[in-house]
Design a protein around this motif. Structure first.
Motif, mmCIF file in Angstrom:
data_model
loop_
_atom_site.group_PDB
_atom_site.id
_atom_site.type_symbol
_atom_site.label_atom_id
_atom_site.label_comp_id
_atom_site.label_asym_id
_atom_site.label_seq_id
_atom_site.Cartn_x
_atom_site.Cartn_y
_atom_site.Cartn_z
ATOM 1 N N MET A 181 161.336 -11.812 9.782
ATOM 2 C CA MET A 181 162.551 -11.773 8.959
ATOM 3 C C MET A 181 162.338 -12.509 7.633
ATOM 4 S SD MET A 181 165.288 -10.174 10.354
ATOM 5 C CE MET A 181 166.858 -10.933 9.867
ATOM 6 N N GLU A 186 169.458 -0.060 18.088
ATOM 7 C CA GLU A 186 170.592 -0.641 18.823
ATOM 8 C C GLU A 186 171.001 -2.019 18.305
ATOM 9 O OE1 GLU A 186 169.798 -0.587 23.022
ATOM 10 O OE2 GLU A 186 168.989 1.444 22.946
ATOM 11 N N HIS A 187 170.122 -2.660 17.535
ATOM 12 C CA HIS A 187 170.448 -4.014 17.077
ATOM 13 C C HIS A 187 171.468 -4.042 15.945
ATOM 14 C CE1 HIS A 187 167.444 -5.664 19.723
ATOM 15 N NE2 HIS A 187 166.534 -4.851 19.240
ATOM 16 N N VAL A 225 167.424 -6.093 10.113
ATOM 17 C CA VAL A 225 167.353 -6.498 11.517
ATOM 18 C C VAL A 225 166.694 -5.406 12.372
ATOM 19 C CG1 VAL A 225 169.026 -6.365 13.417
ATOM 20 C CG2 VAL A 225 168.951 -8.370 11.969
ATOM 21 N N ALA A 243 160.048 -12.809 15.543
ATOM 22 C CA ALA A 243 161.029 -12.173 14.667
ATOM 23 C C ALA A 243 161.488 -13.087 13.537
ATOM 24 C CB ALA A 243 162.234 -11.698 15.483
ATOM 25 N N LEU A 275 158.452 -6.255 15.451
ATOM 26 C CA LEU A 275 158.120 -7.256 16.476
ATOM 27 C C LEU A 275 157.315 -6.647 17.619
ATOM 28 C CD1 LEU A 275 159.094 -10.240 17.655
ATOM 29 C CD2 LEU A 275 160.382 -8.759 19.194
ATOM 30 N N CYS A 276 157.650 -5.415 18.011
ATOM 31 C CA CYS A 276 157.006 -4.780 19.165
ATOM 32 C C CYS A 276 155.496 -4.650 18.978
ATOM 33 C CB CYS A 276 157.605 -3.392 19.412
ATOM 34 S SG CYS A 276 159.393 -3.406 19.673
ATOM 35 N N TYR A 277 155.074 -4.511 17.721
ATOM 36 C CA TYR A 277 153.653 -4.238 17.445
ATOM 37 C C TYR A 277 152.962 -5.382 16.718
ATOM 38 C CZ TYR A 277 155.640 0.280 18.448
ATOM 39 O OH TYR A 277 156.309 1.310 19.064
ATOM 40 N N SER A 278 153.559 -6.572 16.743
ATOM 41 C CA SER A 278 153.057 -7.662 15.909
ATOM 42 C C SER A 278 152.825 -8.924 16.727
ATOM 43 C CB SER A 278 154.095 -7.953 14.813
ATOM 44 O OG SER A 278 153.803 -9.181 14.187
ATOM 45 N N ALA A 320 163.093 -5.947 14.283
ATOM 46 C CA ALA A 320 162.986 -5.751 15.734
ATOM 47 C C ALA A 320 161.907 -4.724 16.055
ATOM 48 C CB ALA A 320 164.329 -5.311 16.310
ATOM 49 N N ALA A 321 161.839 -3.681 15.242
ATOM 50 C CA ALA A 321 160.841 -2.639 15.458
ATOM 51 C C ALA A 321 159.443 -3.193 15.236
ATOM 52 C CB ALA A 321 161.097 -1.480 14.504
ATOM 53 N N SER A 372 164.956 2.790 20.020
ATOM 54 C CA SER A 372 165.653 1.642 20.605
ATOM 55 C C SER A 372 165.947 0.502 19.621
ATOM 56 C CB SER A 372 164.917 1.134 21.853
ATOM 57 O OG SER A 372 163.619 0.731 21.535
ATOM 58 N N PRO A 373 165.106 0.227 18.621
ATOM 59 C CA PRO A 373 165.471 -0.867 17.705
ATOM 60 C C PRO A 373 166.763 -0.603 16.933
ATOM 61 C CG PRO A 373 163.135 -0.345 17.495
ATOM 62 C CD PRO A 373 163.738 0.741 18.335
#
Lengths: 227, 227, 227, 227
Positions: B33, B58-59, B15, B29, B22-25, B19-20, B55-56
């Motif tokens: 996944m 934190e998930h 996860v 998600a 996702l920021c660059y893609s 999430a990480a 920050s990712p």
């Protein structure tokens, strides 16, 4: 217990009102600040409370010096996490020579004050014996009681303060933190009377109790109102 | 002291990596996944750590049952505010029949264990005298010592855990909370070994000390590296 | 808009109930976890809601993949700060080739959908012209509209979710974030039905409206109840 | 972009120094405040920075009026969650008559400013067409661009500001939020020069870069220092 407001945002009410107004205005905050007249500030703050638009309250910050509360009370106090900051006297680094302590009123009422004083005096002795034996202060403090007083600096913004007062001025709160909350409330009402005109337990401010089945009966709960 | 991981995000590493990524893609998600293979997860997590993109983390959430720490330790513990949640045994509502307590090692070393046990036994007695006299538990507890143990449930996300381990696995941390941090670290490394491969005091994980003038000397400070 | 719960605390209801029970019990959380039977969990969770004892809800964490919401919606979404974490697709780093967009229903109703599509197609063109001219993606995006969709991973604990649902499932919330909130609520009710049995706008869950003068009329406000 | 400090804790440096000193002193904060002389305040603040004892910085709060930043910038800005508060002009409630916009410098450099102006003027027209057709402002805004300016009031405490400056004064930050951070830094240095003497990107303040592999090269990374 001594509580003193030692610093705060200079114009807490004006800044909160300006921030609130900004959300609904084509003007920027500088122009709003320049043209606000005192009555407008009051009107705006009253509206905010009515509408439950709480977030602008965060722009006003208040800092308190608190002395003479017990470690029992401070343990409960520092559980507050949002919009609050604490700096507390360290029992690791500061030795407790002749520590002061808080005596609960119920102990006086039940004629146990002498016993209590004796226990405290005894703990002071044991603490010192440990120090003399070479135990570091950070470990000797394990014998110190919850009653032992501490000093703390607290900063909260106005939104957190409202939340704190709602929980801790309530009859169901523990008596020591309720006393603290009431003293803090008296302090901020001096410098921001409109901002804190309606602050405290919800039975006082809204005429309703949110404690549900644990209500003390001062005001009806929502379930009772609905009947 | 007993520490057990009692629950957590089911696939914490996947996860966080998703999430990480996702920021660059351009992908969402769900698709990320579905198509992640284990090695990719590892590569992505390694990169995150390298880049300090925290920050990712934190998930992923982890929940611990902790038993047998002192109230001295829990007071320090609950000062952590960000990305952490606590539920703690209440001394207001739960009576302390035969309370257990923590004995610091320095007290054993200095041959003060017997004295310490006697103080504790005596406080148990005084506490009960107060209860019998009609003092409520929430006030009788004012005589109870910092050594008295408490039970607590802690939830932290992986980012907060990294921060916690960095501060509290350090030699300069107080010994009891350091022991707690090390046990918590061992628990999470079981279920998320890559996520916590580099966790702990910075001397261990980065070979550098951020404690400045208070460094214990295990690793150079930045100022020392710069010389 | 697509919303999918991609991970969560494995036994969210049991963990919350155990943490809540710990506060009032001489037992530690490990023993409580071992001996909980499902009906007890349900009873405990029902009691928590009744008493407004919210903090144990923080021990259960839920992670969602969200695709196809507008940047208008995400800007509002990320204003939530407490107990929430976000990882969002970056318009600085990811180029928007054929960006998708959200069309508000009011625009379709007013027969402006064609105009809207044309504006979007035109903005896509202008964006590409800027890229071709050598403007970096992080600056070319300044022409992109609020309608442009984004992907985001959201993690919230159960307490934050309850707060979010109360605000955002309300008729007065903006329609897009309300749609998002309703889809998230449907997802968590699948895996934690008791925990979220009473979640949503307060008119639905408590039969009372806290929006004050801005009430839509579905349920009485407290002031109306008090009359 | 205009940035103005509109309010703050009255004696930010004294209050931070007093709170810090309290932790290591048998005295309470009132007595400490009364007896502090200015040089002591400076010495204490310098020591705090050296030791990385950051929490007392939270007692000083600063409030800024910010006008003329883009919604692209504000979306990034409001991702900051800890020790920060925002009140922002609402595009749901305030109509954008003749909206202003931010033109990135790269667009001017690449001779695309005219095209950009034309796109903006066109969007203003389309927005008004939607309003005239009866589309509510909260939906018409879906055509508005990231470049559209917004007004915002920001409150941060000194610890959050230090964190913000470290991230956002860095060369790797997006140019618009870097400009904002630099202007905010200039403002607070006027009223609290010692507190913010060492604030900004770590290359400037500590001579080291924490961006790892993404370093711009201005200062060595820790890995480079270790070689």
């Amino acid at each position: 217990m001594q509580v003193k407001l030692i610093d705060h945002t200079q114009n807490p009410e004006k800044v909160v009102a300006a921030a609130a107004r900004l959300c609904y205005s084509p003007l920027g905050a500088m122009e709003i600040m320049d043209n606000f007249v005192p009555e407008q500030v009051e009107n705006f703050l009253a509206k905010l409370t009515e509408l439950g638009h709480d977030s602008p309250l965060e722009h006003a910050s208040f800092t308190f010096a608190v002395e003479g509360i017990s470690r029992a009370c401070s343990h409960q106090l520092v559980r507050h996490r949002i919009g609050v900051s604490f700096s507390q006297k360290s029992q690791r680094y500061v030795k407790e020579k002749q520590f002061e302590y808080v005596v609960p009123k119920s102990i006086q009422k039940k004629d146990q004050a002498k016993l209590f004083d004796k226990v405290m005096a005894d703990l002071q002795k044991q603490y010192e014996i440990l120090l003399v034996a070479g135990v570091p202060a950070e470990d000797a403090r394990y014998v110190l009681p919850n009653a032992c007083v501490t000093n703390i600096v607290i900063t909260m913004n106005a939104r957190s303060l409202h939340h704190f007062f709602r929980l801790r001025c309530c009859e169901r709160a523990q008596w020591e933190i309720r006393e603290l909350a009431n003293l803090m409330l008296a302090e901020v009402q001096q410098v921001a009377p409109t901002l804190f005109a309606k602050a405290g337990a919800s039975c006082e401010t809204e005429g309703v109790c949110y404690e549900g089945k644990m209500s003390c009966g001062k005001a009806p709960t929502i379930a009772e109102l609905q009947k």
